[in-house]
Scaffold this motif. Structure first.
Motif, PDB file in Angstrom:
ATOM      1  N   PRO A   1      19.740 -27.277  -2.197  1.00  0.00           N
ATOM      2  CA  PRO A   1      19.866 -25.965  -3.251  1.00  0.00           C
ATOM      3  C   PRO A   1      19.653 -24.542  -2.316  1.00  0.00           C
ATOM      4  O   PRO A   1      20.195 -23.807  -2.684  1.00  0.00           O
ATOM      5  CB  PRO A   1      18.723 -26.264  -4.235  1.00  0.00           C
ATOM      6  CG  PRO A   1      18.618 -27.799  -4.100  1.00  0.00           C
ATOM      7  CD  PRO A   1      18.394 -28.063  -2.799  1.00  0.00           C
ATOM      8  N   SER A   2      18.681 -24.509  -1.274  1.00  0.00           N
ATOM      9  CA  SER A   2      18.161 -23.460  -0.723  1.00  0.00           C
ATOM     10  C   SER A   2      19.567 -23.030   0.333  1.00  0.00           C
ATOM     11  O   SER A   2      19.496 -21.992   0.738  1.00  0.00           O
ATOM     12  CB  SER A   2      17.012 -23.761   0.096  1.00  0.00           C
ATOM     13  OG  SER A   2      17.327 -24.755   1.277  1.00  0.00           O
ATOM     14  N   HIS A   3      20.388 -23.723   0.568  1.00  0.00           N
ATOM     15  CA  HIS A   3      21.441 -23.648   1.360  1.00  0.00           C
ATOM     16  C   HIS A   3      22.875 -23.208   0.759  1.00  0.00           C
ATOM     17  O   HIS A   3      23.812 -22.708   1.189  1.00  0.00           O
ATOM     18  CB  HIS A   3      21.896 -24.528   2.523  1.00  0.00           C
ATOM     19  CG  HIS A   3      20.704 -25.047   3.402  1.00  0.00           C
ATOM     20  ND1 HIS A   3      19.712 -23.975   3.536  1.00  0.00           N
ATOM     21  CD2 HIS A   3      20.496 -26.115   4.060  1.00  0.00           C
ATOM     22  CE1 HIS A   3      18.977 -24.629   4.570  1.00  0.00           C
ATOM     23  NE2 HIS A   3      19.292 -25.515   4.930  1.00  0.00           N
ATOM     24  N   ALA A   4      22.612 -23.335  -0.752  1.00  0.00           N
ATOM     25  CA  ALA A   4      24.284 -23.250  -1.546  1.00  0.00           C
ATOM     26  C   ALA A   4      24.670 -21.842  -1.304  1.00  0.00           C
ATOM     27  O   ALA A   4      25.918 -21.490  -1.227  1.00  0.00           O
ATOM     28  CB  ALA A   4      23.641 -23.551  -2.945  1.00  0.00           C
ATOM     29  N   VAL A   5      23.710 -20.644  -1.276  1.00  0.00           N
ATOM     30  CA  VAL A   5      24.286 -19.494  -1.204  1.00  0.00           C
ATOM     31  C   VAL A   5      25.125 -19.117   0.022  1.00  0.00           C
ATOM     32  O   VAL A   5      25.783 -18.576   0.122  1.00  0.00           O
ATOM     33  CB  VAL A   5      22.896 -18.400  -1.232  1.00  0.00           C
ATOM     34  CG1 VAL A   5      22.155 -18.461  -0.209  1.00  0.00           C
ATOM     35  CG2 VAL A   5      23.490 -16.729  -1.352  1.00  0.00           C
TER      36      VAL A   5
END
Length: 238
Positions: A122-126
């Motif tokens: 999730p932390s890399h989704a952006v």
């Protein structure tokens, strides 16, 4: 009973695959996911880059070796510099899982932000959203998500740029993709036995010429023995 519990706890600690460690040095980059550093195979966690045998379509709908390109872009970005990798555990192939840094820059994030890997955290989704919006790397054309590539079939979804060619699925699923290596350097053949054992065959071995790479979807090409062995493949006896 209490002592017995302590004994089992200590045994579990000694044999546990979970191990925090730091590795530093100039790595050998095996593919867009895996490097060898300080004699240890390290898998970049939280991302999924294409394997070196993966083929994608470019902005004009032409096939290109995106897996090899992802590896080569990582090699170019590394440029012989020192990496610092912080790992916490190992995966099923006994690769250490963790985050790696070059002069303070998170390499895992760089791969996603540059469009050469997809986010698996999730932390890399952006960063994936930014890459897809800018149509960089894999996102410049159409492709199969790296986690779907080994098991691709007629139900596999094609992702990529805003305009995916109408024949993208047909092209990316064709057996012709397996008949030739993705790159002249990637000549090692990988086959899966009935037992499930994964074997790789080198040019010159007796078994090599007998293998038709279009027979089974589970077969694949490798660019080096180290790449094959890092993901659990064993060299053929002959």
């Amino acid at each position: 009973m209490k002592n017995r519990g302590i004994m089992f706890a200590l045994l579990a600690l000694v044999t546990s695959p979970v191990c925090a460690a730091t590795f530093s040095g100039a790595p050998r980059i095996l593919d867009g996911n895996t490097i060898e550093i300080d004699k240890t195979n390290v898998r970049l966690s939280g991302i999924e880059a294409p394997e070196t045998d993966q083929i994608c379509l470019d902005a004009k709908g032409r096939k290109w070796a995106c897996g090899v390109a992802a590896r080569d872009e990582l090699i170019k970005h590394s440029n012989g510099r020192t990496w610092d990798c912080h790992t916490q555990r190992v995966d099923e192939y006994r690769r250490a899982l963790g985050n790696c840094f070059i002069e303070g820059e998170n390499v895992n994030v760089w791969m996603v932000r540059s469009g050469w890997a997809l986010s698996a955290a999730p932390s890399h989704a952006v960063y994936e959203l930014a890459a897809s919006t800018a149509h960089t790397g894999l996102w410049s054309g159409a492709f199969i998500a790296p986690w779907d590539w080994p098991r691709r079939n007629k139900g596999t979804i094609i992702v990529g740029a805003w305009s995916v060619p109408i024949d993208a699925q047909e092209v990316l699923l064709g057996s012709v993709l397996l008949s030739e290596p993705p790159s002249p350097e990637c000549l090692i053949k990988g086959t899966v036995e009935r037992s499930g054992e994964r074997i790789y065959h080198l040019p010159g071995q007796a078994s090599y010429e007998l293998i038709d790479m279009t027979k089974k979807r589970s077969e694949r090409w490798f660019c080096s023995e180290a790449e094959a062995e890092a993901t659990g493949w064993r060299k053929a006896v002959r």
